[in-house]
Design an enzyme around this catalytic site. Structure first.
Site, PDB file in Angstrom:
ATOM      1  N   GLU A 244      -8.842  -2.158 -93.592  1.00 13.98           N
ATOM      2  CA  GLU A 244      -8.598  -1.138 -94.201  1.00 13.98           C
ATOM      3  C   GLU A 244      -9.686  -1.001 -95.380  1.00 13.98           C
ATOM      4  OE1 GLU A 244      -7.775   0.793 -97.461  1.00 13.98           O
ATOM      5  OE2 GLU A 244      -6.425  -0.679 -97.846  1.00 13.98           O
ATOM      6  N   CYS A 278      -8.267   2.113-103.863  1.00 14.52           N
ATOM      7  CA  CYS A 278      -9.134   2.604-102.749  1.00 14.52           C
ATOM      8  C   CYS A 278      -9.082   4.076-102.607  1.00 14.52           C
ATOM      9  CB  CYS A 278      -8.594   1.908-101.339  1.00 14.52           C
ATOM     10  SG  CYS A 278      -8.582   0.320-101.301  1.00 14.52           S
TER      11      CYS A 278
END
Length: 488
Positions: A244, A278
């Site tokens: 991720e 993110c």
């Protein structure tokens, strides 16, 4: 100092000495030595030895331990929130929400496990078709610094629930949060060897990723490190790898009626957590013309008033610091590079306190910059690109190697449908901040943002593998034999 937790015992690291600092005061918060390759191997062996007994527990027995962990988190919530705020620089109000997310992850993971990787059966002729799932074995979890409690937790909880044992290597920038989290697991009664803590920097991470005794690795962090791990695991289909990573996320603004609502959503998308999520918006796509000019003027005016301060400042700031003085300097250098290549300052990102990792929000118009760098600037620096038409906006939004998040602010549902269909991202939002995500949804991206192993609600998928069975209680001959077979 005992900084590692291996086989149910605390022990001193024998590797390189390192520290974590308060990013504003630069006071040392934690100090210790990292794990050597030999200590990593010892931890892998401990996890391997603990695996059979942990995997053989019933699901309800493992859930009981996870529930006890949630109780421990609640009991230490204030201490943990303070630790997160002090070590990352994020305001206390925000670090408290991170602890809440850690607690909530337990029930969400149980629900996800039952829905996505539980047991299912259906009659099939004279037998029963059964789908069950088994744990991989020993898995490594590499945690990031921006959510040092919640994001590693998002791997560790579903991994343990599925029956795996875990080797946790946190960011070397947030070792204190990791240590406190592991102490909550110990308080919950997690058996020895089921979760092992390996503090350390790059060398510890390399040793863990390269250890032949792990069956998988779950990573949240930068694209550079994720790509290195992907190359390292190339040719190893026997090991599960979940990556991720970040993104160069676009937020497209259409000509909406409520400019203040747009401005607020942009700020929440670009500057929350000092731009260290993110999914933060890195690129703001604004229509050319008077309306776009008015939006940017209002955005600059409001962003200039955002409170930036220490994690425990009162009244509470909107933004804390970035993770380190080094990170702050790199972001200021990135701003200077953009300006040197034709960008125009709309709101200068500044370092208001020399020697501290505090940064004010920055907004730069990069429309005139040729060959704009397709990188993730992990901080409060928003790049504006002006567009002439909606098709051009979508093309610009997709002009990235990444594919984590994309968003549209628009009063037109038809335009959102077009945007959704043509966007290449794992998260696509409409009139909501890019940094908002549903706990009941997967979290992950495509391209350089991940390897198609979405986390959050879909973490259960990479924490166990499916086993399909045809079963019947008695062995009997079929009524009709296959042609060419004679038993008499």
């Amino acid at each position: 100092m005992s900084t590692l937790y291996i086989a149910g015992a605390w022990q001193a690291g024998q590797g390189e000495l390192f520290h974590s600092l308060n990013p504003v005061t630069l006071h040392v918060l934690w100090s210790g030595q990292g794990a050597t390759a030999e200590q990593v191997d010892h931890a892998v062996q401990a996890a391997r030895q603990a695996f059979p007994a942990w995997a053989l527990l019933s699901l309800d027995q493992r859930i009981a331990v996870l529930d006890a962990f949630a109780v421990s988190l609640k009991a230490h919530a204030d201490e943990l929130a303070n630790c997160i705020g002090e070590e990352t620089g994020k305001p206390l109000w925000e670090s408290a929400t991170e602890v809440t997310s850690m607690v909530n992850k337990i029930a969400i993971s149980v629900q996800s496990y039952r829905e996505r990787t539980g047991e299912k059966s259906a009659p099939l002729g004279d037998a029963t078709a059964v789908l069950r799932h088994k744990p991989h074995g020993v898995v490594a979890v590499f945690g990031p610094y921006n959510f040092p409690g919640h994001l590693p937790n998002g791997h560790i909880v579903p991994a343990l629930l599925a029956g795996n044992t875990v080797l946790f290597k946190p960011s070397e920038l947030t070792p204190k949060v990791a240590e406190l989290t592991v102490k909550c697991w110990i308080e919950a009664g997690l058996p020895a060897g089921v979760l092992n803590l390996l503090q350390g920097g790059r060398e510890t991470g390399i040793a863990l990723a390269a250890n032949p005794g792990i069956d998988g690795l779950f990573f949240t962090g930068s694209s550079r490190t994720g790509n290195a791990l992907h190359q390292q695991f190339a040719g190893r289909p026997d090991k599960i790898l979940a990556l991720e990573m970040g993104g160069n996320n676009p937020l497209v603004v259409d000509q909406v009626q409520d400019i203040d609502a747009a401005v607020y959503t942009i700020i929440q998308s670009a500057f929350i957590s000092a731009g260290q999520r993110c999914t933060c918006a890195r690129r703001l796509l604004v229509p050319e013309g008077d309306w776009g000019d008015a939006l940017l003027a209002r955005l600059v005016a409001v962003s200039a008033t955002l409170d930036v301060g220490a994690f425990d400042q009162q009244p509470a700031p909107f933004m804390g610091s970035v993770i380190s003085l080094e990170a702050a300097r790199a972001l200021l250098d990135a701003q200077r590079h953009l300006l040197a290549n034709g960008a125009v300052t709309l709101l200068e990102m500044r370092q208001p306190q020399p020697g501290a990792a505090l940064l004010t929000p920055g907004i730069v118009d990069v429309s005139a910059v040729a060959n704009r760098p397709d990188v993730e600037l992990f901080g409060p620096l928003l790049q504006v690109v002006r567009y002439a038409g909606f098709d051009a906006a979508i093309a610009e939004a997709n002009a990235t190697q990444y594919g984590l998040a994309a968003g549209l602010l628009s009063d037109s549902e038809a335009r959102y449908q077009q945007f959704w269909l043509q966007s290449r991202a794992g998260i696509v939002n409409w009139n909501k901040q890019l940094t908002g995500a549903a706990s009941s949804a997967p979290f992950g991206g495509v391209g350089a943002s991940g390897n198609h192993r979405a986390s959050a609600y879909y973490a259960a998928d990479y924490c166990a593998y499916p086993v399909a069975s045809l079963e019947t209680g008695s062995l009997t001959l079929p009524a009709t034999l296959t042609p060419g077979v004679r038993l008499s």
